[in-house]
Design an enzyme around this catalytic site. Structure first.
Site, PDB file in Angstrom:
ATOM      1  N   LYS A   1       0.785  -1.198   0.001  1.00 59.04           N
ATOM      2  CA  LYS A   1      -0.054  -0.094  -0.036  1.00 59.04           C
ATOM      3  C   LYS A   1       0.954   1.405   0.105  1.00 59.04           C
ATOM      4  CE  LYS A   1      -4.550  -1.423   1.714  1.00 59.04           C
ATOM      5  NZ  LYS A   1      -5.932  -1.077   2.854  1.00 59.04           N
TER       6      LYS A   1
ATOM      7  N   LYS B   1      -6.660 -12.148  -7.430  1.00 57.00           N
ATOM      8  CA  LYS B   1      -8.009 -12.161  -6.613  1.00 57.00           C
ATOM      9  C   LYS B   1      -9.031 -11.142  -7.291  1.00 57.00           C
ATOM     10  CE  LYS B   1      -8.720 -10.957  -2.208  1.00 57.00           C
ATOM     11  NZ  LYS B   1      -8.591 -10.897  -0.811  1.00 57.00           N
TER      12      LYS B   1
ATOM     13  N   LYS C   1     -11.805  -4.762  -6.585  1.00 56.73           N
ATOM     14  CA  LYS C   1     -12.453  -3.485  -7.196  1.00 56.73           C
ATOM     15  C   LYS C   1     -11.187  -2.866  -8.114  1.00 56.73           C
ATOM     16  CE  LYS C   1     -11.438  -0.530  -3.142  1.00 56.73           C
ATOM     17  NZ  LYS C   1     -10.468  -1.494  -2.266  1.00 56.73           N
TER      18      LYS C   1
END
Ligand code: TRP
Length: 340
Positions: free
Chosen positions: A122, A204, A207
């Site tokens: 991140k 995976k 969004k």
């Protein structure tokens, strides 16, 4: 209303999990998590929350965050989490999370936090905003879990490291102060429950790749378009056969189809024997559309009933807070804070 939780009630095992309202819920959240949570409420005392405190580690649009948090609650309910049988709450409404999060920050090492792969990912992705919250996120997650003394914490594969850290921090704290925290067991569903992106079957469903992601509230025609464009495999076989190793795209579509229809892989292979992928994909799309239709309709209906949603999250916060406060009080006493 469900029974009041008291010390004398026969203790059911406890389960807890949360999802960040950082994006709209999708088929992966539903099939991999929420659907299975619903099935647990008879054997477990279940706590499920919208992890909004975690969500602001990445900059959010305030109006969107508010909408998504409420929508997530409506969708939890529409997916079958009965608020009478499950405690559903908004993380920021239960102040004990932030408070225990602070304490646990003081028992979590800089080195441990530096090793978290999600932090590394991140901070690379949001290089302009590598804030302290992003770094200490795992201590808050440890607090989320340890406050409730749960037996089981169902999480996705990507949260395994955070769960291990939670266990380490709990053991460290217990080692100093005695048995304060129950050491929780992460429960990571087997790979079958892992829904992959429709257009990148090696990652995976998420969004962040919207074209490969089916959102719960999405319009049927958009869902169908995504399935028709789903990546199948570049083999020349053009045959519906379950082979995750060599045909990950087809295997993913088969596991989605199996999850929404209850059919086994053998039955699916038989159903589509002699048909190419071109015939298979829209059938999967239709099955998903029909499966999601009642969920979407119920969630939309609930979104219009703000008074009901409010009553659910209020009573959820009250129940959660009752349990959380017991743990927090014990912790405050152990570390040496003067009792209020
Ligand atoms: N970190 C989790 C995620 O991003 C969400 C989460 C926050 C969570 N606190 C939790 C999950 C406690 C399980 C238990 O998916």
């Amino acid at each position: 209303m469900s029974e009041v939780i008291t010390d004398t009630a026969a203790p059911k095992k406890r389960m807890l999990s949360g999802i960040q309202p950082s994006g709209d819920l999708h088929l992966g959240n539903y099939l991999g998590a929420i659907r299975n949570w619903g099935a647990r409420s008879d054997t477990y005392e279940c706590f499920y929350f919208m992890a909004d405190l975690h969500t602001i580690t990445v900059r959010q649009n305030p109006a969107d965050l508010r909408r998504r948090t409420l929508e997530q609650l409506a969708q939890y309910i529409a997916c079958g989490l009965d608020p009478e049988k499950n405690t559903l709450f908004i993380q920021s409404h239960v102040h004990q999370h932030a408070e225990l999060g602070w304490v646990l920050n003081c028992y979590t090492m800089f080195g441990e936090l530096s090793r978290m792969t999600q932090f590394k990912d991140k901070s690379a992705k949001h290089a302009e905003n590598v804030n302290g919250g992003l770094f200490t996120y795992p201590s808050l997650m440890a607090a989320d879990i340890l406050l409730y003394q749960p037996d089981l914490v169902p999480v996705g594969h990507d949260q395994k490291q955070h769960c291990e850290l939670t266990r380490d921090v709990a053991k460290r704290f217990n080692g100093i102060y005695g048995d304060v925290f129950k050491i929780p067991e992460p429960y990571i569903p087997e790979t079958g429950a892992r829904i992959m992106s429709l257009n990148a079957p090696d990652t995976k469903m998420s969004k962040s790749i919207p074209e490969g992601c089916v959102f719960l509230m999405e319009k049927p025609e958009d869902i169908q378009r995504k399935f028709k464009r789903a990546i199948t495999d570049s083999d020349t076989e053009n045959c519906v056969r379950f082979d995750p190793e060599n045909k990950p795209g087809v295997a993913n579509l088969m596991s989605i189809y199996s999850a929404v229809t209850g059919k086994t892989y053998a039955q699916i292979e038989e159903e589509f024997a002699g048909c190419g992928y071109g015939k298979f994909k829209p059938v999967v799309g239709d099955a998903v559309i029909e499966h999601l239709r009642p969920i979407r309709e119920e969630a939309s209906r609930l979104m219009k009933d703000k008074a009901y949603l409010e009553s659910v999250y209020r009573s959820g916060a009250e129940k959660a807070s009752f349990v959380a406060e017991k743990t927090l009080r014990k912790v405050y006493k152990k570390v040496g804070f003067v009792a209020r």
